[in-house]
Design an enzyme around this catalytic site. Structure first.
Site: not given
Ligand code: ADP
Length: 485
Positions: A180, A182-183, A255, A289, A386
């Protein structure tokens, strides 16, 4: 450059060897962070498509794990070669969706590919053990077996290498994966899937699903079929996923966030320290990070370091990543930019001085000026939260003991760095820093051969190296008895 014209552009999910849309036919929009324009869309999948991906991986598992290590190794090797062959296009896709300078994007593709190469070789070295049994008629044998279906949730800051760093070891030992991405950066993931398809991975061994993070994440972290979740992202989301994974007692790798100290002692080579600080702090516009978050400089060399550091920062060229001259791209979005602004304003209110930068860039949109703050006080937010942006806070310190205490005063424990030429000090400080990684006289430590990972709230498990492969293996112990008859 139109991303849609690139031959590795895919705007569908890859599940069970097929390119599919969301059941609802709904899409999510992906924007270029430099221009803020929409560059394309990907399917907005949810629970049902995630179940399909997980079940496809489950079906693929018996055949994939039954292949010889050499067969799996050969397919991984092919994938590696295809990634290298398509390096330029993969780098372009990354820069368009993520914003990083094209030179850095090329570097990330090489770095990401190095995991596929390394684990294609390590696939052949999953060794077990024999242990002497206390009884003469018995033998103890230890086997290592693939854990099963692996879920990988990856971030936007390294859209390609965070995928290969997780998937290459998983696939090498025989685990199928559901990814999955990141969007904000799905196209790099889908392009890797297109190359994996070409490399010959059997259907279902690699699946990429895009859509609503919380819904997909819920299924990936609670499905009993998924036996391991590997996550890179924020500590906040990592903690939620850890809790969810507890319901089925999955193996997890996390991580998470970091808050790296970067220490310059008075016996350091100052020019080298400046080079390291630039790499560690400003790579990816400070959105890593392992970025230096607190730069501690010893009194005697403080002014010399600051002068040279500020000069180096003044030479950074901010702009759109596809421009070959650019060394600092946009931030990923307005939300990240607002956090940087807040940290700078807070630090200044607490007494810090803006030595350079300190505001949004005249290019507007998601651009922020590379910034150095001096005289930062310990109570400023930037000292313990951070920042994830192009801001370098500098602190002055007196002695070794004091700086080790300051450096360790953090809930995080991912990367740390220090510069010194004194061998006694190097050992003392390297052993004293409570961090998973210590760069001594270097600002870059990540490589496929080394164990990447953090302690404390920075995570669990290691990625890369022989240790990174162990995280995808289960230990099975066989006790053979009756051997004297
Ligand atoms: P960042 O601050 O680097 O965007 P996130 O932890 O928000 O870090 O996002 C890292 C990944 O986790 C992305 O792929 C994001 O889509 C996913 N993500 C964010 N929220 C959730 C959630 N509640 N459950 C599972 N995955 C999530």
């Amino acid at each position: 450059m139109d991303i849609k014209k690139l031959k590795l552009y895919r705007d569908k999910c890859y599940i069970n060897g097929e390119w599919i849309n969301a059941n609802s036919k709904e899409n999510i929009s992906v924007n270029n962070p430099a221009s803020l324009e929409e560059i394309g869309t990907v399917p907005k999948c949810g629970k049902d498509e995630t179940i399909l991906a997980i079940e496809s991986a489950q079906k693929a598992f018996p055949e994939w794990k039954a292949k010889s290590a050499r067969e799996r190794s050969n397919i991984l090797r092919k994938w590696f070669e295809l990634i290298i062959k398509n390096q330029e296009e993969l780098a372009q896709i990354m820069t368009i969706e993520q914003g990083k300078p094209i030179k850095e994007a090329r570097g990330e593709i090489t770095y990401g590919a190095s995991f596929v190469e390394w684990f294609s070789e390590e696939a052949k070295r999953v060794y077990g053990d024999t242990i002497p049994d206390p009884m003469t008629d018995r033998r103890i044998i230890v086997l290592k077996q693939p854990v099963g279906v692996v879920a990988a949730i990856t971030p936007w800051n390294f859209p390609s290498s965070m995928i290969t760093r997780k998937c290459a070891p998983a696939l090498a030992v025989g685990c199928p994966v559901v990814i999955k991405p990141a969007s904000q950066t799905p196209f790099s993931a889908l392009a890797l899937a297109a190359l994996a398809e070409e490399a010959g991975f059997p259907k279902g061994t690699i699946n990429v699903i895009t859509g609503k993070a919380s819904e997909i994440g819920e299924e990936l972290s609670t499905s009993p079929i998924v036996r391991k979740l590997s996550f890179t992202g924020s500590t906040e989301v990592g903690k939620i996923l850890l809790q969810k994974c507890s319901s089925t007692v999955k193996k997890v790798s996390m991580e998470l966030g970091g808050h790296a100290p970067f220490i310059v002692f008075d016996d350091a080579d100052i020019n080298e320290a400046v080079v390291g600080a630039m790499q560690s702090k400003f790579r990816n516009t400070g959105q890593t990070c392992v970025c230096a978050n607190r730069i501690y400089v010893q009194e005697k060399v403080h002014d010399e370091f600051c002068e040279k550091f500020i000069e180096a920062v003044s030479k950074l060229k901010v702009g759109e990543g596809l421009d070959e001259e650019v060394s600092s791209g946009p931030m990923i979005d307005e939300h990240s930019l607002a956090k940087v602004e807040e940290h700078v304003e807070d630090a200044v209110q607490m007494g810090a001085k803006v030595a350079i930068g300190g505001a949004r860039h005249s290019l507007g949109k998601n651009f922020y000026q590379p910034t150095v703050l001096t005289g930062v006080t310990p109570k400023a937010k930037i000292t313990f939260e951070e920042t994830f942006g192009p801001v370098a806070p500098v602190y002055k310190f007196k002695d070794e003991k004091e700086v080790i205490e300051l450096a360790n005063n953090s809930p995080y424990g991912l990367a740390s760095y220090f510069y010194s030429r004194d061998i006694g000090r190097i050992w003392r400080v390297a052993e004293g820093l409570e961090y998973g990684m210590v760069g001594v006289n270097t600002g870059l430590t990540s490589k496929a051969e080394a164990p990447f990972g953090g302690i404390k709230e920075s995570g669990l498990g290691r990625e890369g190296s022989k240790y990174g492969m162990e995280d995808f293996l289960e230990i099975k112990y066989i006790n053979m008895s009756g051997l004297d008859k």
